[in-house]
Design an enzyme around this catalytic site. Structure first.
Site, PDB file in Angstrom:
ATOM      1  N   ASP A 124      26.319  19.837  87.994  1.00 59.29           N
ATOM      2  CA  ASP A 124      25.261  20.357  87.005  1.00 59.29           C
ATOM      3  C   ASP A 124      25.635  21.540  86.319  1.00 59.29           C
ATOM      4  O   ASP A 124      25.129  21.892  85.529  1.00 59.29           O
ATOM      5  CB  ASP A 124      23.901  20.337  87.668  1.00 59.29           C
ATOM      6  CG  ASP A 124      23.407  19.070  87.904  1.00 59.29           C
ATOM      7  OD1 ASP A 124      23.846  17.875  88.525  1.00 59.29           O
ATOM      8  OD2 ASP A 124      22.678  18.428  86.991  1.00 59.29           O
ATOM      9  N   GLY A 152      20.756  13.559  84.342  1.00 58.38           N
ATOM     10  CA  GLY A 152      22.381  13.633  84.317  1.00 58.38           C
ATOM     11  C   GLY A 152      22.638  14.912  83.403  1.00 58.38           C
ATOM     12  O   GLY A 152      22.262  14.934  82.152  1.00 58.38           O
ATOM     13  N   GLN A 194      19.540   7.577  92.325  1.00 61.62           N
ATOM     14  CA  GLN A 194      20.246   7.530  91.285  1.00 61.62           C
ATOM     15  C   GLN A 194      21.425   6.505  91.660  1.00 61.62           C
ATOM     16  O   GLN A 194      22.255   5.876  90.813  1.00 61.62           O
ATOM     17  CB  GLN A 194      20.968   8.695  90.799  1.00 61.62           C
ATOM     18  CG  GLN A 194      19.637   9.628  90.213  1.00 61.62           C
ATOM     19  CD  GLN A 194      19.047  10.458  91.126  1.00 61.62           C
ATOM     20  OE1 GLN A 194      18.831  10.208  92.362  1.00 61.62           O
ATOM     21  NE2 GLN A 194      18.543  11.652  90.632  1.00 61.62           N
ATOM     22  N   ARG A 203      14.042  21.595  82.672  1.00 58.23           N
ATOM     23  CA  ARG A 203      14.626  21.471  84.062  1.00 58.23           C
ATOM     24  C   ARG A 203      15.815  22.799  84.163  1.00 58.23           C
ATOM     25  O   ARG A 203      16.313  22.907  83.204  1.00 58.23           O
ATOM     26  CB  ARG A 203      15.499  20.157  84.314  1.00 58.23           C
ATOM     27  CG  ARG A 203      14.472  19.134  84.290  1.00 58.23           C
ATOM     28  CD  ARG A 203      15.403  17.563  84.788  1.00 58.23           C
ATOM     29  NE  ARG A 203      15.680  17.929  86.168  1.00 58.23           N
ATOM     30  CZ  ARG A 203      16.387  16.837  86.752  1.00 58.23           C
ATOM     31  NH1 ARG A 203      17.403  15.899  86.142  1.00 58.23           N
ATOM     32  NH2 ARG A 203      16.796  16.950  88.088  1.00 58.23           N
TER      33      ARG A 203
HETATM   34  O1  MRU Z   1      18.387  14.865  89.077  1.00 59.55           O
HETATM   35  P1  MRU Z   1      19.756  14.380  88.253  1.00 59.55           P
HETATM   36  O2  MRU Z   1      19.845  12.605  88.141  1.00 59.55           O
HETATM   37  O3  MRU Z   1      19.725  14.744  86.853  1.00 59.55           O
HETATM   38  O4  MRU Z   1      20.945  14.591  88.952  1.00 59.55           O
HETATM   39  C1  MRU Z   1      22.297  14.348  88.451  1.00 59.55           C
HETATM   40  C2  MRU Z   1      23.345  14.761  89.106  1.00 59.55           C
HETATM   41  O5  MRU Z   1      23.282  15.660  90.126  1.00 59.55           O
HETATM   42  C3  MRU Z   1      24.739  14.535  88.401  1.00 59.55           C
HETATM   43  O6  MRU Z   1      25.651  14.354  89.420  1.00 59.55           O
HETATM   44  C4  MRU Z   1      25.292  15.528  87.356  1.00 59.55           C
HETATM   45  O7  MRU Z   1      24.304  15.807  86.532  1.00 59.55           O
HETATM   46  C5  MRU Z   1      26.438  14.922  86.730  1.00 59.55           C
HETATM   47  S1  MRU Z   1      26.015  13.675  85.679  1.00 59.55           S
HETATM   48  C6  MRU Z   1      27.484  13.369  84.789  1.00 59.55           C
END
Ligand code: MRU
Length: 353
Positions: free
Chosen positions: A246, A55, A205, A96
């Protein structure tokens, strides 16, 4: 509403105690709740890479603490310790590529360190800066929840049916969430009948994290396969799709979990409003539009399993063009029908809290 929102904060995924970072392991939730302890920047980088913490805002917060840990380690080793911290920052940055909150937090920590001439105060100052990043994200969640709830209230017909994707909740932030913060606030105000949570292949998720968070709060949540979202929009009276982000480019294009783009296309077709909720630390004004956002592709084995006899393409983010978005909610305010001029005006505003 602020006090009621604060009272509703239950789950947290990041803790900083006695000079160490503790992360709730998100790979195994909700079946197992395990806190892991981190004492080094390299270990925090690995935790980000392997999705112990995930996230966008949560990744940034963890990285901030990672730099605080780097300073401890490198100062204790002596010598050219600042060069060592710079190497650790580079390691964290490589964990990442898509969530800009990671680079935003690392820049803040680097700049704080550069302003410190005296070695004696470094550890305390970097601890404080990382905690400030954490606390201000929590505050931003509260402000965004109130702004998002106002938008839901304005739409005709209550209570409403909402759909969300991935996890943009307490587990993904320093507070109780961006998209899920709005949904929690709307629930407290009696505006929500039902939430649909996309499963979110392949890491789940949605079905593991979002469903768990909302169920813990007693919010009616139903999990659906990602591919069911269009059908649900057509048949279940969905009024809003609400997601996090993101990275948001200067023109309002939004990178978020793979599948978000398809949701936005479907939402427009079904006259469902599309809301993106993200703190200003997710805005990347250096990118003119979403085309230059680096979209992470993870190992195909995460999709088809180890040793599968097929090739697998596993992009984990996509870009939703600004013209498919009804509104972007940040702690600085809301931008309806985003474009470059409106986004740049937003960035000039102060935070609303
Ligand atoms: O791969 P992830 O679980 O890190 O991806 C998370 C997302 O795409 C969320 O929607 C985004 O980070 C917003 S979290 C407030």
């Amino acid at each position: 509403m602020r006090d009621r929102l604060l009272a509703a904060e239950k789950i947290k995924a990041i803790d900083w105690r006695d000079g160490a970072l503790f992360l709730l392991d998100q790979r195994v939730l909700p079946k197992v709740q395990t806190w892991l302890r981190y004492d080094s920047a390299a270990a925090v980088a690995e935790a980000i890479r392997t999705m112990v913490v995930r996230g966008a805002p949560a990744i940034g917060i963890a990285a901030g603490y990672g730099v605080a840990l780097a300073a401890r380690e490198r100062l204790a080793a002596g010598g050219q310790w600042r060069a060592g911290v710079a190497a650790d920052i580079a390691l964290l940055a490589a964990a990442r590529p898509t969530a800009v909150n990671l680079f935003w937090a690392l820049n803040r920590m680097r700049e704080r360190l550069e302003r410190l001439a005296d070695d004696a105060g470094v550890i305390a100052a970097l601890d404080a800066e990382a905690q400030l990043i954490h606390e201000s994200d929590r505050e931003a969640n509260l402000t965004m929840a109130q702004l998002g709830v106002d938008l839901i209230r304005k739409r005709q017909g209550h209570p409403q049916v909402l759909l969300t994707h991935c996890n943009a909740g307490a587990l993904a932030t320093g507070g109780f969430g961006t998209a899920l913060g709005v949904i929690r606030g709307a629930w407290l105000e009696g505006l929500v009948e039902q939430v649909y949570a996309d499963e979110t292949r392949p890491w789940l998720q949605g079905s593991r994290l979002t469903a768990w968070e909302l169920a813990e709060d007693g919010i009616p949540v139903t999990v659906n396969a990602d591919s069911a979202a269009a059908h649900i929009m057509r048949t279940k009276g969905v009024t809003w799709v609400i997601v996090g982000a993101d990275r948001i480019a200067a023109n309002g294009d939004v990178a978020n979990k793979i599948g978000t783009y398809g949701l936005a296309v479907n939402a427009m077709h079904h006259d469902v409003r599309f809301m993106v909720v993200a703190p200003s630390s997710t805005l990347d004004m250096s990118l003119e539009n979403g085309e230059d956002i680096v979209l992470e592709a993870r190992d195909g084995a995460e999709l088809v399993g180890e040793g599968a006899p097929v090739a697998a393409f596993n992009p984990v983010f996509d870009v939703t063009p600004a013209d498919l978005i009804d509104v972007i909610v940040t702690e600085k305010g809301v931008v309806e029908r985003p474009n470059a001029a409106k986004m740049s005006a937003l960035m000039c505003r102060k935070r609303l809290h």
